[in-house]
Scaffold this motif. Structure first.
Motif, PDB file in Angstrom:
ATOM      1  N   GLY A 115       0.822  -1.318  -0.206  1.00  0.00           N
ATOM      2  CA  GLY A 115      -0.235   0.505   0.689  1.00  0.00           C
ATOM      3  C   GLY A 115       0.431   1.334  -0.059  1.00  0.00           C
ATOM      4  O   GLY A 115       2.015   1.666   0.887  1.00  0.00           O
ATOM      5  N   ILE A 116       0.568   2.800  -0.447  1.00  0.00           N
ATOM      6  CA  ILE A 116       0.773   3.601  -0.674  1.00  0.00           C
ATOM      7  C   ILE A 116       0.640   4.299   0.483  1.00  0.00           C
ATOM      8  O   ILE A 116      -1.112   4.413   0.523  1.00  0.00           O
ATOM      9  N   ARG A 117       0.974   4.968   1.349  1.00  0.00           N
ATOM     10  CA  ARG A 117       0.572   6.008   2.182  1.00  0.00           C
ATOM     11  C   ARG A 117       0.041   7.429   1.557  1.00  0.00           C
ATOM     12  O   ARG A 117       1.257   7.894   1.380  1.00  0.00           O
ATOM     13  N   THR A 118      -0.600   8.043   1.732  1.00  0.00           N
ATOM     14  CA  THR A 118      -1.829   8.839   1.171  1.00  0.00           C
ATOM     15  C   THR A 118      -2.706   9.464   2.513  1.00  0.00           C
ATOM     16  O   THR A 118      -2.948   9.478   3.032  1.00  0.00           O
ATOM     17  N   ILE A 155       9.091  13.208 -21.671  1.00  0.00           N
ATOM     18  CA  ILE A 155       6.860  13.724 -21.973  1.00  0.00           C
ATOM     19  C   ILE A 155       6.338  14.008 -20.804  1.00  0.00           C
ATOM     20  O   ILE A 155       6.613  13.738 -19.927  1.00  0.00           O
ATOM     21  N   PRO A 156       5.183  15.314 -20.990  1.00  0.00           N
ATOM     22  CA  PRO A 156       5.089  15.704 -19.764  1.00  0.00           C
ATOM     23  C   PRO A 156       3.288  15.248 -20.144  1.00  0.00           C
ATOM     24  O   PRO A 156       2.756  15.096 -20.847  1.00  0.00           O
ATOM     25  N   LEU A 157       3.836  14.166 -19.031  1.00  0.00           N
ATOM     26  CA  LEU A 157       1.832  13.673 -18.464  1.00  0.00           C
ATOM     27  C   LEU A 157       0.596  14.952 -18.516  1.00  0.00           C
ATOM     28  O   LEU A 157       0.213  14.626 -18.703  1.00  0.00           O
ATOM     29  N   ALA A 158       1.316  16.525 -18.223  1.00  0.00           N
ATOM     30  CA  ALA A 158       0.386  16.976 -17.436  1.00  0.00           C
ATOM     31  C   ALA A 158      -1.221  17.362 -19.551  1.00  0.00           C
ATOM     32  O   ALA A 158      -1.556  17.598 -19.587  1.00  0.00           O
ATOM     33  N   ARG A 159       0.635  17.828 -20.508  1.00  0.00           N
ATOM     34  CA  ARG A 159      -0.681  17.721 -21.816  1.00  0.00           C
ATOM     35  C   ARG A 159      -0.336  16.467 -22.235  1.00  0.00           C
ATOM     36  O   ARG A 159      -1.884  16.361 -22.706  1.00  0.00           O
ATOM     37  N   LEU A 160       0.046  15.100 -21.712  1.00  0.00           N
ATOM     38  CA  LEU A 160      -1.472  13.502 -21.898  1.00  0.00           C
ATOM     39  C   LEU A 160      -2.559  13.982 -22.085  1.00  0.00           C
ATOM     40  O   LEU A 160      -3.702  13.584 -22.159  1.00  0.00           O
ATOM     41  N   LEU A 161      -2.837  14.213 -20.731  1.00  0.00           N
ATOM     42  CA  LEU A 161      -4.014  14.093 -19.212  1.00  0.00           C
ATOM     43  C   LEU A 161      -4.497  15.580 -20.252  1.00  0.00           C
ATOM     44  O   LEU A 161      -5.944  15.280 -20.065  1.00  0.00           O
ATOM     45  N   ARG A 175      -5.724   3.810  -7.082  1.00  0.00           N
ATOM     46  CA  ARG A 175      -4.300   2.935  -6.608  1.00  0.00           C
ATOM     47  C   ARG A 175      -3.539   4.622  -7.144  1.00  0.00           C
ATOM     48  O   ARG A 175      -3.854   5.600  -7.690  1.00  0.00           O
ATOM     49  N   SER A 176      -3.055   4.299  -6.327  1.00  0.00           N
ATOM     50  CA  SER A 176      -1.703   5.514  -5.713  1.00  0.00           C
ATOM     51  C   SER A 176      -0.595   5.270  -6.518  1.00  0.00           C
ATOM     52  O   SER A 176       0.261   4.495  -6.686  1.00  0.00           O
ATOM     53  N   LEU A 177       0.086   6.741  -6.898  1.00  0.00           N
ATOM     54  CA  LEU A 177       1.064   6.292  -8.157  1.00  0.00           C
ATOM     55  C   LEU A 177       2.687   7.280  -7.681  1.00  0.00           C
ATOM     56  O   LEU A 177       3.608   6.321  -7.119  1.00  0.00           O
ATOM     57  N   ALA A 183      -1.478  14.201  -7.977  1.00  0.00           N
ATOM     58  CA  ALA A 183      -1.836  15.526  -8.773  1.00  0.00           C
ATOM     59  C   ALA A 183      -2.803  15.186  -9.474  1.00  0.00           C
ATOM     60  O   ALA A 183      -4.273  16.056  -9.460  1.00  0.00           O
ATOM     61  N   LEU A 184      -2.362  15.396 -10.606  1.00  0.00           N
ATOM     62  CA  LEU A 184      -2.492  15.767 -12.093  1.00  0.00           C
ATOM     63  C   LEU A 184      -3.602  14.578 -12.824  1.00  0.00           C
ATOM     64  O   LEU A 184      -4.705  15.439 -13.272  1.00  0.00           O
ATOM     65  N   LEU A 185      -3.744  13.139 -11.635  1.00  0.00           N
ATOM     66  CA  LEU A 185      -4.543  12.608 -12.135  1.00  0.00           C
ATOM     67  C   LEU A 185      -6.528  13.238 -11.310  1.00  0.00           C
ATOM     68  O   LEU A 185      -7.238  12.559 -12.354  1.00  0.00           O
ATOM     69  N   ARG A 186      -6.069  13.373 -10.239  1.00  0.00           N
ATOM     70  CA  ARG A 186      -7.144  14.111  -9.202  1.00  0.00           C
ATOM     71  C   ARG A 186      -7.713  15.022 -10.234  1.00  0.00           C
ATOM     72  O   ARG A 186      -8.939  15.715 -10.693  1.00  0.00           O
TER      73      ARG A 186
END
Length: 304
Positions: A115-118, A155-161, A175-177, A183-186
């Motif tokens: 698990g990833i702590r968030t 690759i800028p993930l923000a641009r892809l999203l 999932r948490s990455l 934050a970008l995915l939210r």
């Protein structure tokens, strides 16, 4: 005049005898321990602490079938912990990640290695010291699409999203990455989610997705198991997130907190050992090992 025995019998007839026999059988069964099919695990005892280890197919961290069964990174760590917690009743259940997260949220005795702590999860889950780490996070693409992505440079993930139609992706539900990536995915959640890793990689190989945000070790494992060695390429993100530490995650209940405290004591003793380091490094790209080893000593062993 004598008493006639009817079909149902009198106080000394056949029916009471059958009742006494049934009572004896039930008493005998009550005194026996649970015994399931070969290889099955007994349900946890009801009068003491228990752990339900939750797993799902996510090689090379968790491997549930085939000749590599039980040899994943989290599998080996879970096996070590289970052995050290031998006085605790334990069982293992295979369940998709969204379900195990829901069970922990609801206060069940479930625990999960990896698990990833968030901040959001800390409201309902207790987390151990780090058990392993995820690194490096990459954009995984089908090899025929490589040039299209490399034209973007790092690759800028923000641009892809921003354009989810031109650049289709999917994420594991719940999932948490990494904090920056989360934050970008939210902010721009993908239109699709999945609950099992093989499902997502099949879609990528069939060009029903354009990319996945994933760790190269996971991508290489699933490509091999889908008979697609060399068909996936890992490309760097411009965001370059730091390594993420994975932990044992249990429900934030008195029992869950007690289990995590015992797990922490085991980890403090085991993690400095070469054998434990070898588990964490398994499946890593040799080029990433110098960075992983430096982080292990400087941050992994000192993180709370």
């Amino acid at each position: 005049m004598g008493t006639r025995s009817g079909r149902h019998g009198s106080a000394g007839g056949p029916a009471p005898a059958r009742a006494r026999a049934l009572s004896a059988i039930l008493a005998l069964l009550a005194g026996l321990s649970w015994c399931g099919p070969a290889g099955a695990e007994a349900p946890p005892a009801q009068d003491g602490p228990s752990i339900t280890w939750s797993v799902y197919e996510a090689g090379p961290f968790m491997m549930l079938d085939g000749p590599e069964r039980g040899t994943g990174i989290f599998d080996r760590i879970r096996g070590l912990l289970a052995e050290r917690l031998g006085d605790v009743s334990q069982r293992t259940i295979s369940a998709p990640f969204p379900r195990l997260l829901a069970e922990i949220r609801n206060g069940a005795d479930w625990c999960f290695v990896g698990g990833i702590r968030t901040p959001e999860r800390e409201a309902f889950a207790a987390f151990s010291l780090p058990v392993a780490m995820f690194y490096p996070l990459r954009v995984i693409v089908h090899a025929p699409q490589r040039a299209r992505f490399e034209a973007l440079g790092p690759i800028p993930l923000a641009r892809l999203l921003e354009d989810g139609t031109a650049w289709r992706t999917s994420v594991l539900l719940g999932r948490s990455l990494a904090p920056a990536v989360d934050a970008l995915l939210r902010a721009r959640p993908p239109a699709q989610t999945f609950s099992e890793f093989p499902e997502a990689f099949r879609m990528l190989l069939r060009d029903r997705l354009d990319y996945l945000i994933e760790f190269p070790s996971i991508a290489a494992y699933h490509a091999r198991h889908l008979q697609a060695d060399g068909a996936l390429v890992a490309l760097p993100l411009s965001e370059t997130p730091d390594p993420v530490f994975s932990r044992v995650m249990c429900a934030r209940t008195p029992q869950g907190l007690a289990v995590v405290a015992r797990i922490d004591a085991i980890l403090r003793a085991e993690r400095p050992n070469p054998a434990y380091r070898a588990i964490v490094e398994a499946w890593s790209d040799p080029a990433d090992l110098p960075k992983l080893r430096a982080i292990y000593d400087a941050r992994f062993l000192t993180s709370d």
